[in-house]
Design an enzyme around this catalytic site. Sequence first.
Site, PDB file in Angstrom:
ATOM      1  CG  HIS A 164      -0.121   0.187   2.505  1.00  0.00           C
ATOM      2  ND1 HIS A 164       0.439  -0.891   3.177  1.00  0.00           N
ATOM      3  CD2 HIS A 164       0.245   1.297   3.198  1.00  0.00           C
ATOM      4  CE1 HIS A 164       1.100  -0.443   4.231  1.00  0.00           C
ATOM      5  NE2 HIS A 164       0.999   0.881   4.269  1.00  0.00           N
ATOM      6  CG  HIS A 198       7.384   4.544   1.342  1.00  0.00           C
ATOM      7  ND1 HIS A 198       6.963   5.616   2.113  1.00  0.00           N
ATOM      8  CD2 HIS A 198       7.421   3.470   2.171  1.00  0.00           C
ATOM      9  CE1 HIS A 198       6.774   5.205   3.353  1.00  0.00           C
ATOM     10  NE2 HIS A 198       7.039   3.894   3.417  1.00  0.00           N
TER      11      HIS A 198
END
Length: 179
Positions: free
Chosen positions: A38, A120
């Site tokens: 995620h 990220h």
Amino acid sequence: MRYFLGFDLAVKSKLDIDAWRHKSLPSFEAAVPASNFHITAVFLGQITDRQLEMLSLGLDELTMQPQQFSLDMMGYWSKPKILWLGCTNVNDSVYQLYTSLIEVCKKSTIELPNRDYKPHVTLVRKVSANPPAALLAPNFVINVDKLHLFESVSGKQGVHYPIRQSWEMRKPIRPKGYS
């Protein structure tokens, strides 16, 4: 309970990133399962039921546009010992959304650390040293159209991140005659 706001990745994107990781990097003991991939928008940490209610109401009122992330670089943070996949360049609209989310959190009395936003995907945890460069350069385009409230749940099988609430991100509607 620990929460964060973020973006889920499509199953195909999760599988593509996982396949790239297996081809391009050495094997790691603490590799993050692809199902957990995620992009965190805002880490909330421990919050009260009242803060959660205020946050939800604030996000219900927020107008958000779909976003795109170009995951084209790998990085390593030594203090948390995390290997990650991130963006060389981040769209201004991503930073604008981040700023809006921070404001909603502040209005919900959620205290957040003051740090730069670095979108990220965490690939590996507990990496003791910066690993060698990837054999193949990463190049993934991730489109998201929902913001999610994730809960961080630890169990016998490790940590997982169930989605507890979601908000649609919609393209702005332009009146006829505008381009």
